[in-house]
Motif scaffolding. Structure first.
Motif: not given
Length: 363
Positions: A95, A212, A303-304, A306-308, A315
Motif C-alpha cells: 500500500v 500492508e 485502503n482506497y 491502494s492508499v492506506a 474512511r
C-alpha cells in the motif's frame, strides 16, 4: 541505551529520486527522532530502457517493480516514489502508507539556451519539442500545431544535457515539481498552467509504499501525511483506473480539495490533440444527507486505490474521493469521449506491438 530503530528506504538511483527520498527521510526524522534511516538504491526497468518512449514499453509500473520486489523480499521497509509513476492499484499486500504534501502539479517548458526568453508560440514552425508523454503532446499540439514532438528519455540531468549539447531539441516539456526539486527554477521559460493545460494523475506528489501488514511502519508514516494531497491522489487514481486506459491515452486532471468538498476536472484527448472533452465533478466530502438514498459509501476498506487509511483523512472522506473519480470516469465512458479514448488506446497498443517486434528482430 537501546539502539535506534533502523528503517531501510528503497529508492531509485537518479539524483531527483534521491532528492525526493532525502525529503521524505528528513520529514520522518523530524517526526521520529528516535528512528534511523538507511537508503538502499537500485535501478528499475524504466531506468535501464532508455531508447524507447515510455508509452511504447508497454509495461505498468516500469519505475516501481524492482522496488516492490525488494519490499516483498524484506530487503527494504519502505520505498519512495513519484506518485505519478505508481499504477492505480498496487500488488496485493502493498500500500501507499503516506502521501507527502504536493508540489506544483503543472508542466513547464525549458528552452534550449539559444531560445532563452522565448515561449512555445514564438518558436519557428517545425521546431522539435522533447517529450514522450502522450498527454503533453496532445495538449500542446492542440494549442501549438506548428511544433513537432520527439521522444527524449533519461534522468532529468541527462535530458537537460541533450537539450543544451545539440541542436535537435528547441525545448523540453517537464514537470515543474522535478525542476524545482533539482533547484533549476532558473531554466523555467513557460508554465503550461497559463495555457489551460491540465496535469498528469498525481503529478507533483511523493508517496511512500510499504507492506500492508506492517502496522508499525504505517503508524510511523502517518505522521507526515498531507490530507489534501492524499485525497487528491485517491480521487485522481480512481479516475484513471475506472477509465481503463492507463498510460495508453492522453488523459489529464485538475483536482481541488477544501475542508468539505472535492472539485475534479478531467480531460481526454485524441493522440493528435484535435478531439477533446472536458468534464467536471463536485462532491461533498461529508454527505450525510445522501445516506439512505441509494448512494452507499463503503467505509470498511483499509485502503482506497491502494492508499492506506490514516489519521489525516477518515474512511468516509477517502471513500468519497474514490467514488468521485469513478463517477467522473463513468460520465466519460457514457459520452462521445469513449470512442476517442478507445481509438487512442488501440493506436498505442499497436505501437507497443511494433516496438516489441522491432526489438525482437534487432536481437
Amino acid at each position: 541505551m537501546d539502539p535506534k530503530k533502523i528503517i531501510r528506504v528503497g529508492s531509485r538511483k537518479s539524483q531527483l529520486a534521491m532528492i525526493q527520498t532525502t525529503t521524505i527521510i528528513e520529514a520522518l526524522t523530524s517526526a521520529h527522532p528516535d528512528v534511523s534511516f538507511e537508503v538502499v538504491s537500485m535501478e528499475t526497468i524504466g531506468d535501464k530502457v532508455q531508447d524507447v518512449a515510455l508509452p511504447k514499453i508497454g509495461l505498468s509500473g516500469v519505475f516501481t517493480k524492482e522496488l516492490e520486489t525488494a519490499l516483498f523480499l524484506n530487503h527494504v521497509d519502505i520505498v519512495v516514489h513519484s506518485m505519478k509513476d505508481c499504477p492505480a492499484l498496487l500488488p496485493n499486500g502493498l500500500v501507499i502508507g503516506t502521501v507527502f504534501k504536493r508540489d506544483s502539479p503543472y508542466d513547464v517548458v525549458v528552452m534550449n539556451i539559444q531560445n532563452t526568453g522565448k515561449t512555445l508560440s514564438e518558436l519557428p514552425a517545425g521546431s522539435v519539442v522533447g517529450t514522450s508523454s502522450l498527454r503533453r503532446i496532445a495538449q500542446v499540439s492542440r494549442i501549438h500545431p506548428h511544433l513537432k514532438f520527439e521522444s527524449i528519455r533519461g534522468s532529468l540531468n541527462s535530458r537537460l544535457e541533450k537539450l543544451d549539447d545539440c541542436n535537435k531539441y528547441a525545448a523540453l516539456i517537464l514537470a515543474e515539481a522535478g525542476l524545482s526539486r533539482m533547484g533549476w527554477e532558473n531554466r523555467l521559460s513557460e508554465r503550461l498552467e497559463d495555457s489551460g493545460c491540465l496535469y498528469a494523475v498525481c503529478q507533483g506528489a511523493i508517496g511512500v509504499e510499504c507492506r500492508e501488514d506492517d502496522k508499525e511502519t504505517l503508524s510511523l508514516l502517518d505522521a507526515i501525511t498531507d490530507r489534501e494531497t492524499m485525497l487528491q491522489c485517491v480521487t485522481e487514481r480512481s479516475f484513471i483506473k475506472h477509465l481503463g486506459v492507463g498510460y495508453k491515452a492522453p488523459v489529464c486532471v485538475h483536482c481541488d480539495i477544501t475542508k468539505d468538498e472535492i472539485r475534479l476536472s478531467g480531460a481526454v484527448y485524441s493522440l493528435d490533440g484535435q478531439e477533446s472533452q472536458v468534464l467536471d465533478k463536485r462532491a461533498d466530502l461529508h454527505p450525510d444527507g445522501q445516506r439512505g438514498k441509494g448512494d452507499v459509501i463503503p467505509t470498511q476498506n483499509a485502503n482506497y486505490m491502494s492508499v492506506a487509511v490514516g489519521s489525516k483523512a477518515p474512511r468516509e472522506e477517502m471513500a468519497v474521493a474514490q467514488r468521485t473519480g469513478a463517477k467522473l470516469a463513468e460520465e466519460f465512458l457514457n459520452s462521445a469521449a469513449k470512442d476517442v479514448l478507445m481509438t487512442a488506446k488501440v493506436s498505442t497498443e499497436n505501437a507497443i506491438l511494433l516496438e516489441r517486434t522491432r526489438r525482437a528482430i534487432k536481437v
